[in-house]
Design a protein around this motif. Structure first.
Motif, PDB file in Angstrom:
ATOM      1  N   UNK A 110      30.307  38.682  34.783  1.00 61.66           N
ATOM      2  CA  UNK A 110      30.941  38.346  36.058  1.00 61.66           C
ATOM      3  C   UNK A 110      32.372  37.851  35.890  1.00 61.66           C
ATOM      4  N   UNK A 111      32.781  37.641  34.643  1.00 68.53           N
ATOM      5  CA  UNK A 111      34.118  37.126  34.377  1.00 68.53           C
ATOM      6  C   UNK A 111      35.128  38.216  34.034  1.00 68.53           C
ATOM      7  N   UNK A 112      34.669  39.430  33.805  1.00 67.16           N
ATOM      8  CA  UNK A 112      35.573  40.511  33.421  1.00 67.16           C
ATOM      9  C   UNK A 112      36.392  40.951  34.628  1.00 67.16           C
ATOM     10  N   UNK A 113      37.697  41.006  34.455  1.00 68.56           N
ATOM     11  CA  UNK A 113      38.580  41.442  35.540  1.00 68.56           C
ATOM     12  C   UNK A 113      38.362  42.926  35.832  1.00 68.56           C
ATOM     13  N   UNK A 114      38.199  43.242  37.094  1.00 69.28           N
ATOM     14  CA  UNK A 114      37.968  44.613  37.541  1.00 69.28           C
ATOM     15  C   UNK A 114      39.279  45.187  38.064  1.00 69.28           C
ATOM     16  N   UNK A 115      39.655  46.358  37.566  1.00 67.13           N
ATOM     17  CA  UNK A 115      40.893  47.010  37.984  1.00 67.13           C
ATOM     18  C   UNK A 115      40.631  47.805  39.258  1.00 67.13           C
ATOM     19  N   UNK A 116      40.893  47.190  40.386  1.00 66.48           N
ATOM     20  CA  UNK A 116      40.581  47.832  41.667  1.00 66.48           C
ATOM     21  C   UNK A 116      41.407  49.092  41.899  1.00 66.48           C
TER      22      UNK A 116
ATOM     23  N   UNK B 227      39.500  36.832  34.461  1.00 70.90           N
ATOM     24  CA  UNK B 227      40.031  35.762  35.296  1.00 70.90           C
ATOM     25  C   UNK B 227      39.695  34.435  34.635  1.00 70.90           C
ATOM     26  N   UNK B 228      40.632  33.515  34.631  1.00 69.19           N
ATOM     27  CA  UNK B 228      40.440  32.239  33.933  1.00 69.19           C
ATOM     28  C   UNK B 228      39.629  31.288  34.805  1.00 69.19           C
ATOM     29  N   UNK B 229      38.401  31.655  35.052  1.00 68.21           N
ATOM     30  CA  UNK B 229      37.523  30.906  35.927  1.00 68.21           C
ATOM     31  C   UNK B 229      36.515  30.167  35.074  1.00 68.21           C
ATOM     32  N   UNK B 230      36.455  28.842  35.197  1.00 65.07           N
ATOM     33  CA  UNK B 230      35.599  28.062  34.314  1.00 65.07           C
ATOM     34  C   UNK B 230      34.177  27.937  34.824  1.00 65.07           C
ATOM     35  N   UNK B 231      33.958  28.134  36.096  1.00 68.73           N
ATOM     36  CA  UNK B 231      32.626  28.010  36.659  1.00 68.73           C
ATOM     37  C   UNK B 231      32.353  29.164  37.606  1.00 68.73           C
ATOM     38  N   UNK B 232      31.075  29.514  37.733  1.00 63.83           N
ATOM     39  CA  UNK B 232      30.728  30.672  38.539  1.00 63.83           C
ATOM     40  C   UNK B 232      30.854  30.407  40.035  1.00 63.83           C
ATOM     41  N   UNK B 233      30.612  29.163  40.458  1.00 58.53           N
ATOM     42  CA  UNK B 233      30.590  28.898  41.887  1.00 58.53           C
ATOM     43  C   UNK B 233      32.005  28.744  42.454  1.00 58.53           C
TER      44      UNK B 233
ATOM     45  N   UNK C  69      31.014  31.957  31.648  1.00 52.85           N
ATOM     46  CA  UNK C  69      30.706  31.153  32.820  1.00 52.85           C
ATOM     47  C   UNK C  69      30.244  29.765  32.382  1.00 52.85           C
ATOM     48  N   UNK C  70      30.685  28.763  33.103  1.00 57.03           N
ATOM     49  CA  UNK C  70      30.254  27.411  32.831  1.00 57.03           C
ATOM     50  C   UNK C  70      29.305  26.923  33.897  1.00 57.03           C
ATOM     51  N   UNK C  71      28.781  25.712  33.689  1.00 59.11           N
ATOM     52  CA  UNK C  71      27.887  25.106  34.675  1.00 59.11           C
ATOM     53  C   UNK C  71      26.555  25.825  34.777  1.00 59.11           C
TER      54      UNK C  71
END
Length: 213
Positions: free
Chosen positions: A96-102, A6-12, A209-211
């Motif tokens: 925590x950034x790896x996409x999980x295939x539900x 997921x293209x998420x730049x920060x964990x929060x 993860x950033x921040x």
């Protein structure tokens, strides 16, 4: 090998913005891990200003990430694919950034063994390995030995793979990416060879993860 992030730049979550980030010579109002990473900044660093023409003073020295961070720090509904030399599951700013295939996983469970109502057990709007942190079926030593000190997607792979292609995409148990070298469901960087940990470096620049300092 391919991993999805997921293209998420920060964990929060929800994702904050940094409206003051990038003011000249001030990185205090940017994500805490930026430091003096000038190739990301939208202006010429102070130590280099005497080497340029006056007309260039307002130009960017880098990718202008600071300008983007004033408006957004990423969208986790965008999934990025990485085709590279593999992935080290012990990198704790990646897991925590790896996409999980539900589609290949059962619903997570609470600590008391009861099943969650949906895959986003912690209710933060993002499905990742942390939604299985309470699950009594999952042990942090289930996956790759080098990552036994943390919960990582390889723990989900080796706990829940059952030899069934649940999502019907021809990749059996592709819970967290696929290894196209070994043709298996663990995209760990098994075959480092001359590429070393190149895949980790790509992921770090793209989606770590950033921040986090």
């Amino acid at each position: 090998m391919i991993l999805l992030f997921p293209a998420l730049a920060l964990a929060e979550l929800p994702l904050p913005t940094y409206p003051e980030c990038g003011d000249i010579d001030d990185v205090e109002d940017c994500p805490s891990d930026l430091g003096k990473d000038w190739h990301l900044i939208s202006y010429i660093p102070e130590g280099s200003r005497d080497t340029i023409r006056a007309a260039e003073a307002g130009m960017a020295s880098g990718a202008s990430a600071d300008v983007a961070w004033r408006h957004t720090t990423g969208r986790f509904d965008v999934v990025l694919g990485v085709c590279d030399s593999g992935f080290d599951w012990s990198k704790n700013d990646f897991v925590n950034k790896v996409a999980i295939n539900t589609a290949e996983l059962p619903l997570p469970r609470h600590a008391d063994g009861t099943e969650a109502e949906d895959y986003d057990l912690d209710g933060n709007g993002l499905v990742n390995v942390q939604d299985y942190a309470e699950d009594p079926r999952v042990d942090i030593t289930s996956g790759r030995d080098n990552a036994d000190y943390l919960l990582d997607p390889s723990d989900l792979i080796y706990t829940f793979m059952d030899g069934v292609d649940d999502d019907g995409n021809a990749f059996i148990d592709d819970i967290a990416g696929w290894d196209f070298f070994a043709d298996d469901n663990d995209p760990y960087h098994e075959f480092l060879g001359s590429y070393g940990d190149h895949g980790d470096g790509v992921v770090e620049e793209m989606a770590a993860e950033g921040g986090d300092g």
